[in-house]
Design a protein around this motif. Structure first.
Motif, short mmCIF file in Angstrom:
data_model
loop_
_atom_site.label_atom_id
_atom_site.label_comp_id
_atom_site.label_asym_id
_atom_site.label_seq_id
_atom_site.Cartn_x
_atom_site.Cartn_y
_atom_site.Cartn_z
N THR A 135 0.86 -1.18 0.00
CA THR A 135 0.00 0.00 0.00
C THR A 135 0.90 1.23 0.00
O THR A 135 1.96 1.23 0.62
N PRO A 136 0.49 2.29 -0.69
CA PRO A 136 1.34 3.50 -0.73
C PRO A 136 1.39 4.20 0.62
O PRO A 136 0.60 3.91 1.53
N SER A 137 2.28 5.15 0.72
CA SER A 137 2.38 5.98 1.91
C SER A 137 1.13 6.84 2.05
O SER A 137 0.51 7.23 1.05
N GLY A 138 0.76 7.12 3.30
CA GLY A 138 -0.40 7.97 3.54
C GLY A 138 -0.12 9.43 3.26
O GLY A 138 1.04 9.84 3.14
N GLY A 142 -3.22 11.45 6.93
CA GLY A 142 -3.83 10.13 6.97
C GLY A 142 -2.86 9.02 7.28
O GLY A 142 -1.65 9.24 7.46
N ASP A 143 -3.39 7.80 7.38
CA ASP A 143 -2.58 6.61 7.62
C ASP A 143 -2.27 5.93 6.29
O ASP A 143 -2.98 6.11 5.30
#
Length: 317
Positions: A135-138, A142-143
């Motif tokens: 998953t990409p960075s927030g 956000g998370d």
């Protein structure tokens, strides 16, 4: 103000024993130039204030009431002289949330549900394709997205098995490593790791809780792999605590056994119980103690003995 015209491309139905007509959309090939492209695009909505939804795009194999449903295949082009074409599936970008992507096998009734395979590309000479689940960075507030890999539950059968393994090396290479790594925190707490074997909920079933095994690899050629279990260090406060304990029980508590490995032509593995050292203060204390007994029982015995020897000397204490 009205609707634009509808376009329909369809072949005729077969009402008897024949086959319904096929439809082929074929683009011309190029000898030296590029082959022709195909673009299928659903309709846009231009007016941002209209609340209209963009048109849907559906590619679907045919249903069947008599046999297997029609298959669907989406693949990039092959090349005999360069790299194969790239296949990309992505959800649409949005001013609020991005569009989701869902890949799922078909549901079944009397048979099994459809299976799913995610397999990178094979090769005859070089390395097989890598696979990344990430998953990409927030964003700034956000998370980062969570990753969840779970098997389904079962009401009467067994729940699904999960296997994480690296491939074997059959030649002179090294078998693949596996790393389970948790992210660090700058000001907050570092991420935790929890590895828990399965519980048995029904107290009358007689089922045994799942086992947990952490073991270094065996070797037929040299020394077996080592295992290390340690608590975290700290440069500004106390180091983490390491606790090994048997499980509590309604009858007897679970035992704890620490033993060195057995040897054949060489010595058996040694064992050391050493408290922690320090540079400025007192070294760590060591306690060997059994708790007090219950209202009708004895306290546990303590026995420290060396082994016997048939020809050599027994151990010194």
């Amino acid at each position: 103000n009205g609707n634009s015209g509808t376009m329909t491309l369809s072949t005729g139905a077969s009402t008897g024993s024949g086959t319904a007509g096929d439809m082929t959309l074929s683009i011309g090939s190029g000898v030296q130039g590029q082959g022709g492209s195909v673009s299928v695009t659903a309709g846009d909505v231009v007016d941002a204030l209209s609340g209209g939804v963009g048109g849907d795009l559906t590619l679907e194999g045919g249903d069947s009431n008599a046999s297997t449903g029609g298959s669907s295949s989406l693949s990039a082009g092959a090349s005999s002289s360069a790299d194969g074409g790239t296949l990309s599936l992505s959800g649409g970008s949005g001013a609020t949330s991005g569009g989701a992507v869902s890949l799922s096998g078909g549901s079944g009734s009397s048979g099994d549900g459809g299976s799913m395979s995610l397999i990178s590309g094979s090769t005859t000479d070089s390395s097989s394709g890598a696979m990344t689940m990430q998953t990409p960075s927030g964003g700034s507030t956000g998370d980062s997205g969570a990753v969840s890999v779970t098997t389904g539950s079962a009401s009467n059968g067994n729940s699904g098995t999960m296997t994480l393994s690296t491939g074997a090396s059959t030649g002179s290479g090294t078998a693949g490593d596996m790393t389970l790594s948790i992210g660090s925190g700058v000001q907050g707490q570092g991420g935790s790791v929890s590895v828990t074997a399965g519980d048995v909920v029904d107290a009358l079933s007689g089922g045994v809780g799942g086992d947990l095994t952490l073991e270094g690899g065996d070797s037929n050629a040299s020394t077996g792999g080592s295992s290390s279990l340690s608590a975290g260090a700290s440069s500004s406060a106390d180091g983490g605590t390491l606790s090994l304990s048997g499980g509590s029980g309604a009858t007897s508590g679970g035992a704890v056994s620490l033993s060195g490995g057995s040897g054949s032509s060489g010595d058996g593995g040694s064992m050391s119980l050493i408290s922690g050292s320090t540079t400025d203060s007192s070294s760590g204390a060591m306690t060997m103690q059994t708790p007090s007994g219950g209202s009708t029982g004895d306290s546990g015995a303590v026995s420290v003995t060396t082994g016997s020897a048939s020809n050599g000397n027994s151990g010194t204490m």
